[in-house]
Design a protein around this motif. Structure first.
Motif, short mmCIF file in Angstrom:
data_model
loop_
_atom_site.label_atom_id
_atom_site.label_comp_id
_atom_site.label_asym_id
_atom_site.label_seq_id
_atom_site.Cartn_x
_atom_site.Cartn_y
_atom_site.Cartn_z
N ASP A 1 0.51 -1.15 0.09
CA ASP A 1 0.02 -0.14 0.10
C ASP A 1 0.76 1.39 0.40
O ASP A 1 0.12 2.55 0.19
N ILE A 2 2.47 0.85 -0.48
CA ILE A 2 3.08 2.18 0.12
C ILE A 2 2.29 3.20 -2.21
O ILE A 2 3.50 2.64 -3.16
N PRO A 3 1.89 3.97 -1.34
CA PRO A 3 1.77 4.58 -2.93
C PRO A 3 3.18 5.07 -3.69
O PRO A 3 3.57 5.71 -2.82
N ASP A 4 2.88 5.71 -4.62
CA ASP A 4 3.64 6.64 -5.77
C ASP A 4 3.83 7.76 -5.26
O ASP A 4 2.43 8.37 -4.61
N GLY A 5 4.87 8.17 -5.09
CA GLY A 5 5.22 9.79 -4.25
C GLY A 5 4.94 9.89 -2.56
O GLY A 5 4.69 10.66 -2.11
N ALA A 6 5.27 8.88 -2.26
CA ALA A 6 5.47 8.28 -0.83
C ALA A 6 6.40 8.92 -0.29
O ALA A 6 7.40 8.74 -0.32
N SER A 7 6.83 9.84 1.06
CA SER A 7 7.99 10.12 1.53
C SER A 7 8.37 8.86 3.10
O SER A 7 7.17 7.78 3.30
N LEU A 8 9.35 8.17 2.96
CA LEU A 8 10.18 6.88 3.25
C LEU A 8 11.17 7.28 4.17
O LEU A 8 11.78 7.70 3.16
N ALA A 9 11.54 7.39 5.32
CA ALA A 9 12.76 7.16 6.35
C ALA A 9 13.27 5.67 6.26
O ALA A 9 12.21 4.67 6.04
N VAL A 10 14.69 5.12 5.95
CA VAL A 10 15.12 4.33 5.33
C VAL A 10 16.07 4.20 6.25
O VAL A 10 17.27 4.96 6.05
N GLY A 11 15.99 3.33 7.31
CA GLY A 11 17.78 3.22 7.76
C GLY A 11 18.49 2.44 7.09
O GLY A 11 18.64 1.55 6.15
N GLY A 12 19.75 1.98 7.42
CA GLY A 12 21.02 1.91 7.11
C GLY A 12 21.87 3.10 7.26
O GLY A 12 22.06 3.62 7.72
N PHE A 13 23.35 2.21 7.83
CA PHE A 13 24.33 3.63 7.65
C PHE A 13 25.45 2.68 6.23
O PHE A 13 26.28 1.90 7.14
N GLY A 14 25.95 3.21 5.27
CA GLY A 14 26.63 2.66 3.97
C GLY A 14 25.15 1.10 3.19
O GLY A 14 24.64 1.63 3.57
N LEU A 15 25.94 0.29 3.53
CA LEU A 15 25.33 -0.85 3.06
C LEU A 15 25.00 -1.68 4.91
O LEU A 15 24.50 -3.22 5.02
N SER A 16 25.28 -1.12 6.01
CA SER A 16 24.69 -2.07 6.88
C SER A 16 23.68 -1.70 7.56
O SER A 16 23.06 -0.12 7.55
N GLY A 17 23.07 -2.12 7.99
CA GLY A 17 21.59 -2.85 8.42
C GLY A 17 20.27 -1.41 7.02
O GLY A 17 19.58 -1.24 8.25
N VAL A 18 20.47 -2.27 6.10
CA VAL A 18 19.86 -1.44 5.01
C VAL A 18 18.26 -2.47 4.58
O VAL A 18 18.71 -4.13 4.71
N PRO A 19 17.72 -2.29 4.69
CA PRO A 19 16.77 -3.02 4.71
C PRO A 19 16.23 -3.47 3.34
O PRO A 19 15.60 -3.27 2.57
N GLU A 20 17.02 -4.75 2.66
CA GLU A 20 17.56 -4.80 1.48
C GLU A 20 16.26 -5.29 0.60
O GLU A 20 15.70 -5.00 -0.38
N VAL A 21 15.84 -5.63 1.48
CA VAL A 21 14.47 -7.14 1.47
C VAL A 21 13.58 -6.03 0.98
O VAL A 21 12.41 -6.39 0.16
N LEU A 22 12.87 -5.11 2.20
CA LEU A 22 11.80 -4.71 1.66
C LEU A 22 12.37 -3.17 0.31
O LEU A 22 10.89 -3.43 -0.52
#
Length: 251
Positions: free
Chosen positions: A14-35
């Motif tokens: 249900d994440i629509p076009d134009g949505a704002s996202l806060a995304v975790g991670g630092f470099g490639l550590s802790g990045v929600p790759e699957v999502l």
């Protein structure tokens, strides 16, 4: 109270076009790759992303970026992504650069319900005075520049006013999580993930290990379930996929 979803595709459906996202991670550590990849496969576009960095070419948020799905980025470090630089300098991408500590506090403040705060970081620079290029025109001129920010003296020292950040959704990765959305982060993954989780109105967490309610001690929980609305359990292969941005080995 059971917030576990069947898979990443369902969790981001249900994440629509134009949505704002806060995304975790630092470099490639802790990045929600699957999502992130589930969002890519869904075809969502026009996203406004708040993240420390925008991944690298082919990993993390770089997957969405290279597909032209990101319209705007608020971040603090963008030096490892050539496609990011190309889009920014050609006017395809709007970028708000902010000091790293300020970005962290803006996310934390937004999640805590604090609308704004004063900080000395950026005083006397374009961060406070305005004029920092947010978007370039195709001819290389500045199409959109940052506005001047309010400053105020406290005890004889100048401070700049920064606004807290909240987003429509947040995507994070945790080491462990339970069915109620309580999250525990491990080592370097406890970077921007807790802050991003707080800032999202709807927070989706991918967890390397899903445990039953009560298995996590209250004093080890980094983000309580009240901040998290959806949980996705990773497979063993997905949990083990932890790329290293710059591998250094001895000769």
């Amino acid at each position: 109270m059971n917030k576990v979803r069947a898979g990443a595709a369902e969790a981001v459906a249900d994440i629509p076009d134009g949505a704002s996202l806060a995304v975790g991670g630092f470099g490639l550590s802790g990045v929600p790759e699957v999502l992130i990849r589930a969002l890519y496969e869904r075809g969502t576009t026009g996203l406004e992303v708040v993240s420390n960095n925008c991944g690298v070419d082919g990993r993390g948020l770089g997957v969405l970026l290279s597909a032209g799905r990101i319209a705007r980025v608020t971040g603090s470090y963008v030096g490892e992504n050539k496609e990011f630089a190309r889009q920014y300098l050609s006017g395809e991408l709007e970028v708000e650069l902010t000091p790293q500590g300020t970005l962290a506090e803006r996310l934390r403040a937004g999640g805590a319900g604090i609308p704004a705060f004063y900080t000395p970081a950026g005083v006397g620079t374009q961060i406070a005075n305005g004029g920092l290029p947010w978007r370039y025109a195709p001819d290389g001129t500045v199409a959109v520049a940052s506005p001047r920010k309010e400053t105020r003296d406290f005890a004889g020292r100048p401070y700049v006013l920064e606004h807290g950040i909240t987003t429509d959704f947040a995507l994070v990765r945790a080491w462990r999580g339970d069915h109620h959305g309580n999250l525990v982060f491990r080592r370097a993954t406890a970077n921007f993930n807790p802050l991003a989780a707080m800032a999202g109105r709807i927070t989706v967490a991918e967890v390397e290990e899903l445990v039953e309610p009560g298995a996590l001690r209250p004093d080890e929980i980094h983000v309580p379930g009240i901040y998290v609305q959806r949980v996705v359990a990773l497979t063993a292969g997905q949990a083990a996929d932890k790329p290293i941005e710059k591998r250094t080995v001895r000769p």
